[in-house]
Design a protein around this motif. Structure first.
Motif, PDB file in Angstrom:
ATOM      1  N   UNK A 120      -0.226 -34.551 -10.492  1.00 42.00           N
ATOM      2  CA  UNK A 120       1.083 -34.261  -9.910  1.00 42.00           C
ATOM      3  C   UNK A 120       1.031 -34.705  -8.454  1.00 42.00           C
ATOM      4  N   UNK A 121       2.181 -35.031  -7.933  1.00 40.65           N
ATOM      5  CA  UNK A 121       2.284 -35.494  -6.554  1.00 40.65           C
ATOM      6  C   UNK A 121       3.303 -34.646  -5.828  1.00 40.65           C
ATOM      7  N   UNK A 122       2.876 -34.048  -4.711  1.00 44.88           N
ATOM      8  CA  UNK A 122       3.757 -33.255  -3.873  1.00 44.88           C
ATOM      9  C   UNK A 122       3.661 -33.820  -2.466  1.00 44.88           C
ATOM     10  N   UNK A 123       4.669 -34.610  -2.090  1.00 46.42           N
ATOM     11  CA  UNK A 123       4.608 -35.311  -0.807  1.00 46.42           C
ATOM     12  C   UNK A 123       3.510 -36.349  -0.865  1.00 46.42           C
ATOM     13  N   UNK A 124       2.494 -36.205   0.005  1.00 48.70           N
ATOM     14  CA  UNK A 124       1.372 -37.138  -0.015  1.00 48.70           C
ATOM     15  C   UNK A 124       0.126 -36.511  -0.644  1.00 48.70           C
ATOM     16  N   UNK A 125       0.292 -35.346  -1.255  1.00 47.26           N
ATOM     17  CA  UNK A 125      -0.832 -34.639  -1.869  1.00 47.26           C
ATOM     18  C   UNK A 125      -0.862 -34.890  -3.382  1.00 47.26           C
ATOM     19  N   UNK A 126      -1.866 -35.638  -3.812  1.00 44.78           N
ATOM     20  CA  UNK A 126      -2.044 -35.969  -5.220  1.00 44.78           C
ATOM     21  C   UNK A 126      -3.071 -35.008  -5.799  1.00 44.78           C
ATOM     22  N   UNK A 127      -2.661 -34.284  -6.840  1.00 43.96           N
ATOM     23  CA  UNK A 127      -3.531 -33.299  -7.471  1.00 43.96           C
ATOM     24  C   UNK A 127      -3.925 -33.777  -8.854  1.00 43.96           C
ATOM     25  N   UNK A 128      -5.229 -33.778  -9.109  1.00 44.25           N
ATOM     26  CA  UNK A 128      -5.771 -34.064 -10.425  1.00 44.25           C
ATOM     27  C   UNK A 128      -6.333 -32.764 -10.991  1.00 44.25           C
ATOM     28  N   UNK A 129      -6.131 -32.535 -12.285  1.00 47.01           N
ATOM     29  CA  UNK A 129      -6.741 -31.401 -12.969  1.00 47.01           C
ATOM     30  C   UNK A 129      -7.459 -31.965 -14.182  1.00 47.01           C
ATOM     31  N   UNK A 130      -8.796 -31.784 -14.222  1.00 44.65           N
ATOM     32  CA  UNK A 130      -9.567 -32.367 -15.324  1.00 44.65           C
ATOM     33  C   UNK A 130      -9.597 -31.436 -16.536  1.00 44.65           C
ATOM     34  N   UNK A 132     -11.825 -29.535 -17.582  1.00 46.02           N
ATOM     35  CA  UNK A 132     -12.458 -28.242 -17.291  1.00 46.02           C
ATOM     36  C   UNK A 132     -11.575 -27.373 -16.394  1.00 46.02           C
ATOM     37  N   UNK A 133     -10.329 -27.833 -16.181  1.00 50.11           N
ATOM     38  CA  UNK A 133      -9.354 -27.152 -15.336  1.00 50.11           C
ATOM     39  C   UNK A 133      -9.791 -27.103 -13.869  1.00 50.11           C
ATOM     40  N   UNK A 134     -10.661 -28.031 -13.477  1.00 53.14           N
ATOM     41  CA  UNK A 134     -11.037 -28.152 -12.077  1.00 53.14           C
ATOM     42  C   UNK A 134     -10.014 -29.026 -11.379  1.00 53.14           C
ATOM     43  N   UNK A 135      -9.577 -28.565 -10.225  1.00 49.70           N
ATOM     44  CA  UNK A 135      -8.510 -29.234  -9.481  1.00 49.70           C
ATOM     45  C   UNK A 135      -9.089 -29.972  -8.278  1.00 49.70           C
ATOM     46  N   UNK A 136      -8.609 -31.179  -8.065  1.00 50.98           N
ATOM     47  CA  UNK A 136      -8.989 -31.959  -6.886  1.00 50.98           C
ATOM     48  C   UNK A 136      -7.710 -32.470  -6.244  1.00 50.98           C
ATOM     49  N   UNK A 137      -7.579 -32.248  -4.941  1.00 54.65           N
ATOM     50  CA  UNK A 137      -6.399 -32.681  -4.202  1.00 54.65           C
ATOM     51  C   UNK A 137      -6.834 -33.718  -3.181  1.00 54.65           C
ATOM     52  N   UNK A 138      -6.155 -34.873  -3.189  1.00 46.80           N
ATOM     53  CA  UNK A 138      -6.429 -35.915  -2.208  1.00 46.80           C
ATOM     54  C   UNK A 138      -5.117 -36.348  -1.565  1.00 46.80           C
ATOM     55  N   UNK A 139      -5.237 -36.931  -0.390  1.00 45.92           N
ATOM     56  CA  UNK A 139      -4.072 -37.442   0.319  1.00 45.92           C
ATOM     57  C   UNK A 139      -3.926 -38.923  -0.010  1.00 45.92           C
ATOM     58  N   UNK A 140      -2.710 -39.312  -0.376  1.00 44.52           N
ATOM     59  CA  UNK A 140      -2.434 -40.710  -0.682  1.00 44.52           C
ATOM     60  C   UNK A 140      -1.255 -41.181   0.162  1.00 44.52           C
ATOM     61  N   UNK A 141      -1.209 -42.476   0.377  1.00 47.97           N
ATOM     62  CA  UNK A 141      -0.098 -43.086   1.108  1.00 47.97           C
ATOM     63  C   UNK A 141       0.399 -44.254   0.272  1.00 47.97           C
ATOM     64  N   UNK A 142       1.680 -44.246  -0.054  1.00 51.16           N
ATOM     65  CA  UNK A 142       2.301 -45.399  -0.694  1.00 51.16           C
ATOM     66  C   UNK A 142       2.822 -46.274   0.432  1.00 51.16           C
ATOM     67  N   UNK A 143       2.050 -47.313   0.766  1.00 53.48           N
ATOM     68  CA  UNK A 143       2.401 -48.199   1.870  1.00 53.48           C
ATOM     69  C   UNK A 143       3.676 -48.980   1.563  1.00 53.48           C
TER      70      UNK A 143
END
Length: 170
Positions: A120-130, A132-143
């Motif tokens: 899911x993407x909220x603003x520039x915060x991209x969240x992955x859920x694998x 195992x239900x582990x969540x990873x949030x990274x910052x992305x920029x659509x140039x």
């Protein structure tokens, strides 16, 4: 004449219903999310000019070599249903480094790790859920519509801080 009007009426109604159904799916996704849907390939490593890191420079040279030989090392496919598939060959690069009379060569790895997650993407915060239900949030920029930037520290803080991964839409 009446029969033609009824057929025409049903044709118009079915067209309106089919169009309105397609629009509902698009309305539930924000513009940035829609922009992210697609396949993205790692095509460049941008290194901060103030960073003097031989490992980053070597990583960029290897990536440039792979790019020139049409070897895709990291691929993300973001689907509109909220699932994502990643294919990553990075862990297999070391096995493909060859030193010979002609110098150093790095062959495109034939093995990869493939993972499926939700995203899911909220603003520039991209969240992955694998799985195992582990969540990873990274910052992305659509140039722009075809360029996605992920900060190196979000890829691997130990190895890529001071660089940005540049992904290009395929």
């Amino acid at each position: 004449m009446m029969k033609k009007n009824i057929v025409f009426f049903f044709l118009i109604i079915s067209l309106v219903i089919s169009c309105s159904t397609d629009n509902k799916e698009d309305e539930t996704m924000n513009d940035a999310t829609v922009d992210l849907v697609g396949t993205w390939v790692l095509t460049d490593l941008r290194i901060d000019e103030n960073t003097n890191d031989d490992d980053l420079n070597f990583a960029k040279q290897i990536l440039d070599n792979f790019k020139s030989s049409d070897c895709d090392i990291v691929i993300f496919t973001f689907r509109g249903d909220g699932t994502a598939v990643s294919e990553n060959k990075v862990n297999f690069i070391a096995e493909n480094i060859n030193v010979g009379a002609g110098g150093l060569s790095v062959d495109c790895p034939s093995e990869s790790v493939t993972e499926t997650t939700t995203w899911s993407l909220d603003g520039d915060q991209l969240t992955f859920v694998d799985s195992n239900m582990e969540e990873e949030v990274i910052t992305v920029v659509l140039e722009d519509e075809n360029t996605l930037i992920i900060a190196g520290e979000d890829i691997n803080a130990d190895n890529y801080t001071g660089a940005d991964g540049v992904f290009t839409r395929q």
